[in-house]
Design a protein around this motif. Structure first.
Motif, PDB file in Angstrom:
ATOM      1  N   LEU A 136       0.822  -1.204   0.000  1.00 27.22           N
ATOM      2  CA  LEU A 136       0.000   0.000   0.000  1.00 27.22           C
ATOM      3  C   LEU A 136       0.859   1.259   0.000  1.00 27.22           C
ATOM      4  CD1 LEU A 136      -2.821  -0.981   2.508  1.00 27.22           C
ATOM      5  CD2 LEU A 136      -3.032  -0.705   0.033  1.00 27.22           C
ATOM      6  N   GLN A 137       1.959   1.223   0.756  1.00 28.80           N
ATOM      7  CA  GLN A 137       2.864   2.372   0.775  1.00 28.80           C
ATOM      8  C   GLN A 137       3.477   2.608  -0.597  1.00 28.80           C
ATOM      9  OE1 GLN A 137       5.500   1.116   3.869  1.00 28.80           O
ATOM     10  NE2 GLN A 137       4.231   1.946   5.523  1.00 28.80           N
ATOM     11  N   LEU A 138       3.895   1.517  -1.247  1.00 23.77           N
ATOM     12  CA  LEU A 138       4.454   1.632  -2.588  1.00 23.77           C
ATOM     13  C   LEU A 138       3.408   2.151  -3.568  1.00 23.77           C
ATOM     14  CD1 LEU A 138       6.795   1.171  -4.546  1.00 23.77           C
ATOM     15  CD2 LEU A 138       6.032  -1.200  -4.801  1.00 23.77           C
ATOM     16  N   ALA A 139       2.161   1.672  -3.425  1.00 23.29           N
ATOM     17  CA  ALA A 139       1.092   2.132  -4.306  1.00 23.29           C
ATOM     18  C   ALA A 139       0.832   3.618  -4.113  1.00 23.29           C
ATOM     19  CB  ALA A 139      -0.179   1.330  -4.045  1.00 23.29           C
ATOM     20  N   LEU A 140       0.911   4.096  -2.857  1.00 26.58           N
ATOM     21  CA  LEU A 140       0.711   5.515  -2.588  1.00 26.58           C
ATOM     22  C   LEU A 140       1.764   6.357  -3.290  1.00 26.58           C
ATOM     23  CD1 LEU A 140      -0.826   7.719  -0.998  1.00 26.58           C
ATOM     24  CD2 LEU A 140       0.779   7.352   0.879  1.00 26.58           C
ATOM     25  N   VAL A 141       3.017   5.897  -3.234  1.00 26.46           N
ATOM     26  CA  VAL A 141       4.101   6.619  -3.896  1.00 26.46           C
ATOM     27  C   VAL A 141       3.925   6.582  -5.415  1.00 26.46           C
ATOM     28  CG1 VAL A 141       6.581   6.692  -4.298  1.00 26.46           C
ATOM     29  CG2 VAL A 141       5.709   6.213  -2.008  1.00 26.46           C
ATOM     30  N   LYS A 142       3.677   5.387  -5.964  1.00 27.86           N
ATOM     31  CA  LYS A 142       3.554   5.243  -7.418  1.00 27.86           C
ATOM     32  C   LYS A 142       2.369   6.037  -7.951  1.00 27.86           C
ATOM     33  CE  LYS A 142       4.058   1.250  -9.290  1.00 27.86           C
ATOM     34  NZ  LYS A 142       3.872  -0.184  -9.574  1.00 27.86           N
ATOM     35  N   ARG A 143       1.289   6.098  -7.169  1.00 27.17           N
ATOM     36  CA  ARG A 143       0.088   6.773  -7.635  1.00 27.17           C
ATOM     37  C   ARG A 143       0.264   8.287  -7.674  1.00 27.17           C
ATOM     38  NH1 ARG A 143      -5.135   5.838  -8.541  1.00 27.17           N
ATOM     39  NH2 ARG A 143      -6.596   7.541  -8.166  1.00 27.17           N
ATOM     40  N   ASN A 144       1.005   8.836  -6.744  1.00 23.62           N
ATOM     41  CA  ASN A 144       1.059  10.289  -6.595  1.00 23.62           C
ATOM     42  C   ASN A 144       2.387  10.918  -7.003  1.00 23.62           C
ATOM     43  OD1 ASN A 144      -1.621  10.803  -5.131  1.00 23.62           O
ATOM     44  ND2 ASN A 144      -0.726   9.181  -3.907  1.00 23.62           N
ATOM     45  N   ILE A 145       3.440  10.145  -7.091  1.00 29.07           N
ATOM     46  CA  ILE A 145       4.731  10.700  -7.509  1.00 29.07           C
ATOM     47  C   ILE A 145       5.171   9.939  -8.760  1.00 29.07           C
ATOM     48  CG2 ILE A 145       7.064  11.305  -6.761  1.00 29.07           C
ATOM     49  CD1 ILE A 145       6.200  11.098  -3.920  1.00 29.07           C
ATOM     50  N   GLN A 146       4.510  10.242  -9.863  1.00 22.96           N
ATOM     51  CA  GLN A 146       4.806   9.589 -11.135  1.00 22.96           C
ATOM     52  C   GLN A 146       5.664  10.500 -12.003  1.00 22.96           C
ATOM     53  OE1 GLN A 146       1.273   8.002 -13.039  1.00 22.96           O
ATOM     54  NE2 GLN A 146       0.250   7.756 -11.071  1.00 22.96           N
ATOM     55  N   PRO A 147       6.537   9.898 -12.819  1.00 25.44           N
ATOM     56  CA  PRO A 147       7.441  10.719 -13.650  1.00 25.44           C
ATOM     57  C   PRO A 147       6.711  11.736 -14.523  1.00 25.44           C
ATOM     58  CG  PRO A 147       8.154   8.440 -13.631  1.00 25.44           C
ATOM     59  CD  PRO A 147       6.832   8.463 -12.934  1.00 25.44           C
ATOM     60  N   HIS A 148       5.613  11.306 -15.194  1.00 24.92           N
ATOM     61  CA  HIS A 148       4.942  12.256 -16.089  1.00 24.92           C
ATOM     62  C   HIS A 148       4.294  13.390 -15.304  1.00 24.92           C
ATOM     63  CE1 HIS A 148       1.303   9.935 -14.987  1.00 24.92           C
ATOM     64  NE2 HIS A 148       0.657  11.038 -15.281  1.00 24.92           N
ATOM     65  N   PHE A 149       3.808  13.096 -14.074  1.00 25.16           N
ATOM     66  CA  PHE A 149       3.219  14.146 -13.254  1.00 25.16           C
ATOM     67  C   PHE A 149       4.283  15.158 -12.834  1.00 25.16           C
ATOM     68  CE2 PHE A 149       2.016  15.899  -9.095  1.00 25.16           C
ATOM     69  CZ  PHE A 149       0.767  16.424  -9.395  1.00 25.16           C
ATOM     70  N   ILE A 150       5.460  14.650 -12.447  1.00 26.73           N
ATOM     71  CA  ILE A 150       6.553  15.543 -12.050  1.00 26.73           C
ATOM     72  C   ILE A 150       7.009  16.393 -13.225  1.00 26.73           C
ATOM     73  CG2 ILE A 150       8.926  15.631 -11.210  1.00 26.73           C
ATOM     74  CD1 ILE A 150       8.336  13.154  -9.571  1.00 26.73           C
ATOM     75  N   MET A 151       7.142  15.758 -14.415  1.00 25.23           N
ATOM     76  CA  MET A 151       7.597  16.506 -15.595  1.00 25.23           C
ATOM     77  C   MET A 151       6.584  17.574 -15.988  1.00 25.23           C
ATOM     78  SD  MET A 151       9.508  13.692 -18.056  1.00 25.23           S
ATOM     79  CE  MET A 151       8.105  12.575 -18.110  1.00 25.23           C
ATOM     80  N   ASN A 152       5.313  17.223 -15.970  1.00 27.26           N
ATOM     81  CA  ASN A 152       4.281  18.209 -16.296  1.00 27.26           C
ATOM     82  C   ASN A 152       4.287  19.363 -15.287  1.00 27.26           C
ATOM     83  OD1 ASN A 152       3.449  16.700 -18.476  1.00 27.26           O
ATOM     84  ND2 ASN A 152       1.773  15.692 -17.379  1.00 27.26           N
ATOM     85  N   SER A 153       4.480  19.014 -14.008  1.00 23.77           N
ATOM     86  CA  SER A 153       4.498  20.035 -12.972  1.00 23.77           C
ATOM     87  C   SER A 153       5.677  20.980 -13.146  1.00 23.77           C
ATOM     88  CB  SER A 153       4.545  19.384 -11.586  1.00 23.77           C
ATOM     89  OG  SER A 153       3.394  18.604 -11.362  1.00 23.77           O
ATOM     90  N   LEU A 154       6.840  20.422 -13.458  1.00 23.94           N
ATOM     91  CA  LEU A 154       8.017  21.260 -13.679  1.00 23.94           C
ATOM     92  C   LEU A 154       7.835  22.155 -14.905  1.00 23.94           C
ATOM     93  CD1 LEU A 154      10.873  18.717 -12.886  1.00 23.94           C
ATOM     94  CD2 LEU A 154      10.073  20.620 -11.466  1.00 23.94           C
ATOM     95  N   THR A 155       7.170  21.627 -15.929  1.00 25.89           N
ATOM     96  CA  THR A 155       6.899  22.435 -17.125  1.00 25.89           C
ATOM     97  C   THR A 155       5.980  23.602 -16.784  1.00 25.89           C
ATOM     98  OG1 THR A 155       7.149  20.516 -18.577  1.00 25.89           O
ATOM     99  CG2 THR A 155       5.929  22.402 -19.451  1.00 25.89           C
ATOM    100  N   VAL A 156       4.952  23.319 -15.989  1.00 21.57           N
ATOM    101  CA  VAL A 156       4.034  24.372 -15.578  1.00 21.57           C
ATOM    102  C   VAL A 156       4.763  25.411 -14.742  1.00 21.57           C
ATOM    103  CG1 VAL A 156       2.004  24.878 -14.161  1.00 21.57           C
ATOM    104  CG2 VAL A 156       1.999  22.901 -15.679  1.00 21.57           C
ATOM    105  N   ALA A 157       5.619  24.967 -13.818  1.00 17.92           N
ATOM    106  CA  ALA A 157       6.372  25.903 -12.983  1.00 17.92           C
ATOM    107  C   ALA A 157       7.256  26.804 -13.835  1.00 17.92           C
ATOM    108  CB  ALA A 157       7.221  25.131 -11.970  1.00 17.92           C
ATOM    109  N   ASN A 158       7.887  26.231 -14.864  1.00 11.73           N
ATOM    110  CA  ASN A 158       8.750  27.013 -15.749  1.00 11.73           C
ATOM    111  C   ASN A 158       7.946  28.042 -16.540  1.00 11.73           C
ATOM    112  OD1 ASN A 158      11.341  27.550 -17.073  1.00 11.73           O
ATOM    113  ND2 ASN A 158      10.381  26.619 -18.886  1.00 11.73           N
ATOM    114  N   GLU A 159       6.774  27.618 -17.030  1.00 16.31           N
ATOM    115  CA  GLU A 159       5.933  28.541 -17.792  1.00 16.31           C
ATOM    116  C   GLU A 159       5.418  29.675 -16.904  1.00 16.31           C
ATOM    117  OE1 GLU A 159       2.927  26.073 -19.415  1.00 16.31           O
ATOM    118  OE2 GLU A 159       4.216  25.225 -20.990  1.00 16.31           O
TER     119      GLU A 159
END
Length: 312
Positions: free
Chosen positions: A124-147
């Motif tokens: 369950l702990q691993l699922a929580l991490v995988k569900r909320n800290i995904q590479p595409h989510f981080i990349m999209n977030s960083l792109t938004v922050a840059n914009e």
């Protein structure tokens, strides 16, 4: 002789150990009174077997099967004392061996269950991490922050702070099997701030309850909020989620209301892995003592979580 009552006490999950010990002393003392020509050993075993029967009858926290099986063992020992007093030591030795083996088997079974629960918690702990800290989510977030940094530095700062707060909260929850309602609310609000800046909306979460410090399963509300945004195409500039919590009939009931999108056909809370994750965390938090439902009414999508009341 003390070993058998002790096994009964722990197996039947009895309370007030000193009271039961005093009762055993009284029973053994009563065995000193001559009865029908029985020898001292026979009287002591008869008193103890009757005392064991009382323990089985009075056990309220044990299951029916446990109570009846222990009562049958006590009555069998009583019958042996009355019918074949010459075989008392044999019957007593056999009872001790059987009860000891049963206790050992239960200890081993509980250890196996505990190991399974630890493995399940890790998943369950691993699922929580995988569900909320995904590479595409981080990349999209960083792109938004840059914009945002190029167009609105204050919004970029808010976005980065919210993202840091969300990841920090998730990191803290990974090693926990429980959190508080307030901590879960802060996690959801950080996520709503991030998604609002990404989508050009103003998301907010109102909370009304006296349960802010009460324990709560980690990631449950966050998953519901995340599903709401992922599965709805909001066109309103401002979208307000509402969470209430109250005590009802010895239970804690939390109700999350998610506004329906402009078109009813575009409104959903999602199904599948999100719901499975929620139910798994609820079961881990309160095994067999929870309820979860999610359905739409005329205005909102309503998710209801029922948890046991916090003992004080």
């Amino acid at each position: 002789m003390i070993l058998v009552p002790a096994i009964f006490f722990f197996r039947l999950k009895l309370q007030s150990s000193w009271a039961w010990l005093a009762g055993l002393v009284v029973a053994i003392t009563a065995s000193m009174v001559p009865i029908g020509g029985l020898e001292q050993d026979a009287r002591a075993l008869l008193a103890m077997s009757l005392f064991l029967a009382v323990m089985a009858v009075m056990a309220r926290t044990a299951t029916s099967w446990e109570r009846w099986s222990h009562l049958a063992a006590a009555l069998k020992l009583t019958g042996a004392v009355v019918i074949r007093p010459d075989l008392l030591r044999f019957f007593l030795a056999a009872l001790v061996v059987l009860m000891g083996a049963s206790l050992l088997a239960e200890v081993l079974a509980r250890e196996i269950i505990a190991n399974r629960n630890l493995a399940r918690m890790a998943r369950l702990q691993l699922a929580l991490v995988k569900r909320n800290i995904q590479p595409h989510f981080i990349m999209n977030s960083l792109t938004v922050a840059n914009e945002l940094q190029q167009t609105d530095s204050q919004a970029a700062s808010r976005f980065v702070d919210a993202m840091a707060g969300e990841f920090r909260a998730l990191a803290n929850m990974v090693d926990q099997d429980t959190t508080t309602v307030l901590e879960e609310i802060e996690l959801c609000r950080n996520h709503l701030t991030m998604m609002g800046l990404r989508l050009g909306r103003e998301f907010s979460l109102e909370f009304t309850s006296d349960q802010s410090d009460a324990p709560f399963p980690p990631g449950v509300l966050h998953t519901l909020v995340e599903n709401a945004i992922s599965h709805n195409r909001y066109r309103q500039e401002a979208v307000t989620f509402s969470l209430t919590g109250q005590s009802v009939g010895g239970a804690r009931v939390f109700e999350l209301r998610v506004p329906r999108a402009d078109r009813a056909g575009e409104t959903s809370m999602g199904t599948g892995s999100g719901t499975a994750s929620i139910e798994a965390r609820l079961e881990e938090f309160a095994p067999g003592d929870w309820h979860f439902s999610s359905q739409a009414d005329a205005r909102d999508w309503v998710s209801c979580i029922t948890l046991p009341e916090v003992s004080t």
